[in-house]
Design a protein around this motif. Structure first.
Motif, PDB file in Angstrom:
ATOM      1  N   GLN A 106     -60.074  -0.744 -33.756  1.00  0.00           N
ATOM      2  CA  GLN A 106     -58.622  -0.629 -33.555  1.00  0.00           C
ATOM      3  C   GLN A 106     -58.282  -0.514 -32.065  1.00  0.00           C
ATOM      4  N   THR A 107     -59.054   0.289 -31.349  1.00  0.00           N
ATOM      5  CA  THR A 107     -58.819   0.481 -29.916  1.00  0.00           C
ATOM      6  C   THR A 107     -59.075  -0.825 -29.160  1.00  0.00           C
ATOM      7  N   LEU A 108     -60.160  -1.492 -29.516  1.00  0.00           N
ATOM      8  CA  LEU A 108     -60.515  -2.759 -28.871  1.00  0.00           C
ATOM      9  C   LEU A 108     -59.428  -3.807 -29.090  1.00  0.00           C
ATOM     10  N   VAL A 109     -58.986  -3.946 -30.322  1.00  0.00           N
ATOM     11  CA  VAL A 109     -57.950  -4.935 -30.652  1.00  0.00           C
ATOM     12  C   VAL A 109     -56.643  -4.601 -29.941  1.00  0.00           C
ATOM     13  N   LYS A 110     -56.260  -3.341 -29.960  1.00  0.00           N
ATOM     14  CA  LYS A 110     -55.006  -2.916 -29.322  1.00  0.00           C
ATOM     15  C   LYS A 110     -55.039  -3.183 -27.807  1.00  0.00           C
ATOM     16  N   THR A 111     -56.176  -2.851 -27.171  1.00  0.00           N
ATOM     17  CA  THR A 111     -56.317  -3.065 -25.726  1.00  0.00           C
ATOM     18  C   THR A 111     -56.276  -4.551 -25.389  1.00  0.00           C
ATOM     19  N   MET A 112     -56.977  -5.365 -26.184  1.00  0.00           N
ATOM     20  CA  MET A 112     -56.988  -6.814 -25.933  1.00  0.00           C
ATOM     21  C   MET A 112     -55.605  -7.424 -26.154  1.00  0.00           C
ATOM     22  N   GLU A 113     -54.916  -6.997 -27.197  1.00  0.00           N
ATOM     23  CA  GLU A 113     -53.561  -7.505 -27.445  1.00  0.00           C
ATOM     24  C   GLU A 113     -52.637  -7.168 -26.287  1.00  0.00           C
ATOM     25  N   SER A 114     -52.766  -5.980 -25.765  1.00  0.00           N
ATOM     26  CA  SER A 114     -51.945  -5.557 -24.634  1.00  0.00           C
ATOM     27  C   SER A 114     -52.193  -6.459 -23.423  1.00  0.00           C
ATOM     28  N   PHE A 115     -53.455  -6.831 -23.213  1.00  0.00           N
ATOM     29  CA  PHE A 115     -53.785  -7.723 -22.092  1.00  0.00           C
ATOM     30  C   PHE A 115     -53.308  -9.149 -22.364  1.00  0.00           C
ATOM     31  N   VAL A 116     -53.547  -9.641 -23.560  1.00  0.00           N
ATOM     32  CA  VAL A 116     -53.146 -11.002 -23.930  1.00  0.00           C
ATOM     33  C   VAL A 116     -51.640 -11.189 -23.784  1.00  0.00           C
ATOM     34  N   PHE A 117     -50.862 -10.176 -24.173  1.00  0.00           N
ATOM     35  CA  PHE A 117     -49.404 -10.275 -24.107  1.00  0.00           C
ATOM     36  C   PHE A 117     -48.832  -9.850 -22.757  1.00  0.00           C
ATOM     37  N   GLY A 118     -49.702  -9.619 -21.754  1.00  0.00           N
ATOM     38  CA  GLY A 118     -49.256  -9.348 -20.396  1.00  0.00           C
ATOM     39  C   GLY A 118     -48.791  -7.933 -20.115  1.00  0.00           C
ATOM     40  N   LYS A 119     -48.995  -7.017 -21.052  1.00  0.00           N
ATOM     41  CA  LYS A 119     -48.575  -5.631 -20.834  1.00  0.00           C
ATOM     42  C   LYS A 119     -49.557  -4.881 -19.933  1.00  0.00           C
ATOM     43  N   THR A 120     -50.828  -5.285 -19.982  1.00  0.00           N
ATOM     44  CA  THR A 120     -51.866  -4.697 -19.141  1.00  0.00           C
ATOM     45  C   THR A 120     -52.153  -5.662 -17.999  1.00  0.00           C
ATOM     46  N   GLN A 121     -52.161  -5.157 -16.771  1.00  0.00           N
ATOM     47  CA  GLN A 121     -52.371  -6.022 -15.607  1.00  0.00           C
ATOM     48  C   GLN A 121     -53.838  -6.217 -15.264  1.00  0.00           C
ATOM     49  N   VAL A 122     -54.655  -5.180 -15.495  1.00  0.00           N
ATOM     50  CA  VAL A 122     -56.075  -5.236 -15.144  1.00  0.00           C
ATOM     51  C   VAL A 122     -56.888  -4.835 -16.367  1.00  0.00           C
TER      52      VAL A 122
END
Length: 175
Positions: A106-122
């Motif tokens: 769940q954590t992995l998917v949530k973190t990757m989704e955040s990056f894929v959708f541009g919410k996470t910069q790094v």
């Protein structure tokens, strides 16, 4: 082929696979290669440099200022966490995510989704991102302890950026 000798078979691969090469060398299948990238693709500009946290921060800020995202890769989870703390200390306003294989799904998917959708910069990651990741906004990759990776791994990791018309950069950091 025994049912219809006129049938054509097309198999695509980003890298030559030994079995495909064997089949072509034995004249079972013909092999052709596409040696030119798409017209809008630019070559990835690569640098080899000694580890320097200020250089890492400058590379991150340069990419974020262009509206892009950054991969930071190290195969040691402990090193990733330390590096994440150093980056967050120097650049407190940027958003960071960390992924590695031992994380809960769940954590992995949530973190990757955040990056894929541009919410996470790094995105700080182990080589888990080595293949199958295509994120058009990620145009800078920083690989820490590059000397600990194999050449094919470095090539695969470098291929995570430069997948859009925007100029991409790869930083290979060594001690």
């Amino acid at each position: 082929l025994s049912l219809n000798p006129l049938v054509n078979f097309l198999s695509l691969s980003a890298t030559p696979i030994p079995r495909s090469l064997q089949l072509s060398l034995n004249n079972v299948r013909s092999l052709s290669t596409i040696q030119t990238p798409p017209i809008e693709r630019k070559p990835i500009i690569s640098f080899v440099h000694s580890f320097d946290i200020s250089l890492i921060c400058r590379a991150i800020l340069k990419e974020i200022d262009r509206g892009g995202q950054v991969f930071v890769v190290d195969n040691s989870v402990e090193n990733l966490k330390k590096l994440g703390k150093q980056i967050k200390q120097k650049l407190p306003t940027i958003s960071l995510g960390v992924v590695y294989s031992k994380l809960k799904k769940q954590t992995l998917v949530k973190t990757m989704e955040s990056f894929v959708f541009g919410k996470t910069q790094v995105l700080l990651s182990t080589s888990i991102i080595e293949s199958g990741i295509d994120i058009g906004l990620a145009n800078t990759i920083i690989i820490n302890n590059a000397q600990l990776f194999g050449l094919s791994q470095l090539y695969q990791l470098r291929g995570r950026v430069g997948r859009s018309p925007v100029q991409a950069f790869a930083w290979f950091l060594i001690p």
